[in-house]
Design a protein around this motif. Structure first.
Motif, PDB file in Angstrom:
ATOM      1  N   ASP A   1       0.862  -1.181   0.000  1.00 17.61           N
ATOM      2  CA  ASP A   1       0.000   0.000   0.000  1.00 17.61           C
ATOM      3  C   ASP A   1       0.902   1.236   0.000  1.00 17.61           C
ATOM      4  N   ALA A   2       1.237   1.703  -1.208  1.00 13.99           N
ATOM      5  CA  ALA A   2       2.149   2.839  -1.324  1.00 13.99           C
ATOM      6  C   ALA A   2       1.517   4.118  -0.788  1.00 13.99           C
ATOM      7  N   ASP A   3       0.199   4.239  -0.897  1.00 17.33           N
ATOM      8  CA  ASP A   3      -0.491   5.408  -0.350  1.00 17.33           C
ATOM      9  C   ASP A   3      -0.263   5.507   1.160  1.00 17.33           C
ATOM     10  N   GLN A   4      -0.431   4.380   1.848  1.00 18.50           N
ATOM     11  CA  GLN A   4      -0.202   4.370   3.293  1.00 18.50           C
ATOM     12  C   GLN A   4       1.267   4.618   3.622  1.00 18.50           C
ATOM     13  N   LEU A   5       2.170   3.992   2.883  1.00 17.70           N
ATOM     14  CA  LEU A   5       3.594   4.196   3.121  1.00 17.70           C
ATOM     15  C   LEU A   5       3.990   5.658   2.954  1.00 17.70           C
ATOM     16  N   SER A   6       3.342   6.344   2.023  1.00 21.10           N
ATOM     17  CA  SER A   6       3.705   7.737   1.740  1.00 21.10           C
ATOM     18  C   SER A   6       3.494   8.645   2.940  1.00 21.10           C
ATOM     19  N   ARG A   7       2.687   8.209   3.895  1.00 22.31           N
ATOM     20  CA  ARG A   7       2.382   9.019   5.077  1.00 22.31           C
ATOM     21  C   ARG A   7       3.343   8.735   6.242  1.00 22.31           C
ATOM     22  N   GLN A   8       4.262   7.806   6.016  1.00 17.36           N
ATOM     23  CA  GLN A   8       5.205   7.422   7.070  1.00 17.36           C
ATOM     24  C   GLN A   8       6.339   8.436   7.166  1.00 17.36           C
ATOM     25  N   ASP A   9       6.668   8.835   8.380  1.00 15.83           N
ATOM     26  CA  ASP A   9       7.780   9.757   8.593  1.00 15.83           C
ATOM     27  C   ASP A   9       9.109   9.060   8.294  1.00 15.83           C
ATOM     28  N   TYR A  10      10.011   9.815   7.700  1.00 16.16           N
ATOM     29  CA  TYR A  10      11.380   9.331   7.441  1.00 16.16           C
ATOM     30  C   TYR A  10      11.384   8.040   6.624  1.00 16.16           C
ATOM     31  N   LEU A  11      10.534   7.986   5.622  1.00 13.38           N
ATOM     32  CA  LEU A  11      10.435   6.807   4.760  1.00 13.38           C
ATOM     33  C   LEU A  11      11.736   6.611   3.983  1.00 13.38           C
ATOM     34  N   THR A  12      12.143   5.355   3.827  1.00 14.74           N
ATOM     35  CA  THR A  12      13.354   5.029   3.072  1.00 14.74           C
ATOM     36  C   THR A  12      13.052   3.978   2.009  1.00 14.74           C
ATOM     37  N   ALA A  13      14.008   3.801   1.102  1.00 18.00           N
ATOM     38  CA  ALA A  13      13.883   2.754   0.086  1.00 18.00           C
ATOM     39  C   ALA A  13      13.746   1.384   0.734  1.00 18.00           C
ATOM     40  N   GLY A  14      14.461   1.180   1.838  1.00 13.67           N
ATOM     41  CA  GLY A  14      14.373  -0.096   2.540  1.00 13.67           C
ATOM     42  C   GLY A  14      12.995  -0.361   3.113  1.00 13.67           C
ATOM     43  N   ASP A  15      12.299   0.686   3.548  1.00 13.73           N
ATOM     44  CA  ASP A  15      10.941   0.518   4.070  1.00 13.73           C
ATOM     45  C   ASP A  15      10.012  -0.031   2.986  1.00 13.73           C
ATOM     46  N   LEU A  16      10.146   0.478   1.768  1.00  6.41           N
ATOM     47  CA  LEU A  16       9.311  -0.007   0.677  1.00  6.41           C
ATOM     48  C   LEU A  16       9.671  -1.449   0.333  1.00  6.41           C
ATOM     49  N   ARG A  17      10.952  -1.751   0.291  1.00  3.08           N
ATOM     50  CA  ARG A  17      11.355  -3.135   0.000  1.00  3.08           C
ATOM     51  C   ARG A  17      10.808  -4.092   1.068  1.00  3.08           C
ATOM     52  N   ARG A  18      10.902  -3.710   2.325  1.00  3.12           N
ATOM     53  CA  ARG A  18      10.410  -4.579   3.400  1.00  3.12           C
ATOM     54  C   ARG A  18       8.894  -4.726   3.333  1.00  3.12           C
ATOM     55  N   ALA A  19       8.192  -3.672   2.938  1.00  2.00           N
ATOM     56  CA  ALA A  19       6.732  -3.760   2.789  1.00  2.00           C
ATOM     57  C   ALA A  19       6.379  -4.722   1.660  1.00  2.00           C
ATOM     58  N   PHE A  20       7.155  -4.691   0.585  1.00  2.39           N
ATOM     59  CA  PHE A  20       6.920  -5.628  -0.525  1.00  2.39           C
ATOM     60  C   PHE A  20       7.161  -7.058  -0.062  1.00  2.39           C
ATOM     61  N   MET A  21       8.238  -7.287   0.664  1.00  2.00           N
ATOM     62  CA  MET A  21       8.564  -8.636   1.134  1.00  2.00           C
ATOM     63  C   MET A  21       7.521  -9.154   2.115  1.00  2.00           C
ATOM     64  N   ALA A  22       6.956  -8.256   2.928  1.00  4.49           N
ATOM     65  CA  ALA A  22       5.945  -8.675   3.893  1.00  4.49           C
ATOM     66  C   ALA A  22       4.698  -9.209   3.181  1.00  4.49           C
ATOM     67  N   ARG A  23       4.402  -8.652   2.019  1.00  5.85           N
ATOM     68  CA  ARG A  23       3.221  -9.083   1.264  1.00  5.85           C
ATOM     69  C   ARG A  23       3.522 -10.249   0.327  1.00  5.85           C
TER      70      ARG A  23
END
Length: 235
Positions: free
Chosen positions: A159-181
């Motif tokens: 959910d990139a929309d939800q991730l976009s609201r996260q403070d101090y978001l990093t490339a690793g956060d998106l990768r980990r979110a993808f792996m979680a799903r």
């Protein structure tokens, strides 16, 4: 050209229908784009792997010009609203080379366009991806897009929309979110493309010849995990 056993393995994966579109209704008919013109030389070579390029629509459409193009359903809202969409499935060769422009015919049919508009909602891009990339791995547009849909529908994108609201978001956060799903998917197989301003443009998902995830090249992997990331919602 496509290995049947590998595809059957991918077919066994879950397939959430239209999982990546916020909403989409394929048009009854699609105006056929002008025939595609190659933008480079014909290059035929053995395939060593694949890249699935997945675009983040709000970033692509934010400039406004694309949204006014009547043939660009990705941005103009005529058939729905989109988050992640499929840019294309790209075969790879050895030593950083790519097979391309193996054939420009046969052209996609109306059925091909309609079957893929909720995955790649731009008719000219559908034809371009088939001619530049797909013709080097399949004999027909139908065969190429069938493989693309199998891979696309096997994914559960974050959910990139939800991730976009996260403070101090990093490339690793998106990768980990993808792996979680997508349990079992290695982080090394999740590449990213960012704009010069650090905004998410694309995921580059890397596969081996057997259509199983494999480590991306350094170039395809993109920014390291600690690089700050921004995601434009635009919705």
């Amino acid at each position: 050209m496509i290995r049947t056993a590998a595809l059957l393995a991918v077919l066994a994966l879950p397939a959430p229908a239209l999982a990546q579109a916020y909403q989409c209704r394929a048009p009854q008919s699609v105006e056929e784009p002008r025939p595609v013109q190659p933008d480079g030389p014909r290059s035929v070579m053995p395939i060593t792997g694949y890249t699935l390029a997945v675009s983040w629509s709000p970033e692509f459409c934010r400039g406004g010009k694309a949204a006014k193009d009547p043939g660009n359903y990705q941005c103009n809202g005529q058939i729905g609203r989109f988050g992640f969409v499929l840019h294309g499935l790209w075969p790879e060769g050895a030593n950083g080379r790519y097979p391309q422009w193996c054939a420009v015919t046969p052209r996609p049919t109306q059925q091909d366009y309609r079957a893929n508009m909720c995955m790649t909602p731009v008719p000219w891009l559908i034809e371009h991806e088939w001619a530049k990339h797909g013709s080097c791995m399949a004999k027909t547009p139908e065969g190429y897009f069938k493989v693309s849909r199998i891979l696309w529908n096997s994914l559960k994108l974050p959910d990139a929309d939800q991730l976009s609201r996260q403070d101090y978001l990093t490339a690793g956060d998106l990768r980990r979110a993808f792996m979680a799903r997508n349990p079992g998917w290695p982080q090394s197989a999740v590449g990213l493309v960012l704009s010069n301003g650090g905004w998410l443009r694309e995921l580059r998902l890397c596969y081996g010849r057997n259509f199983k995830p494999r480590a991306c090249s350094k170039r395809a992997f993109g920014p390291k995990n600690d690089v700050p990331l921004k995601i434009w919602r635009g919705l």
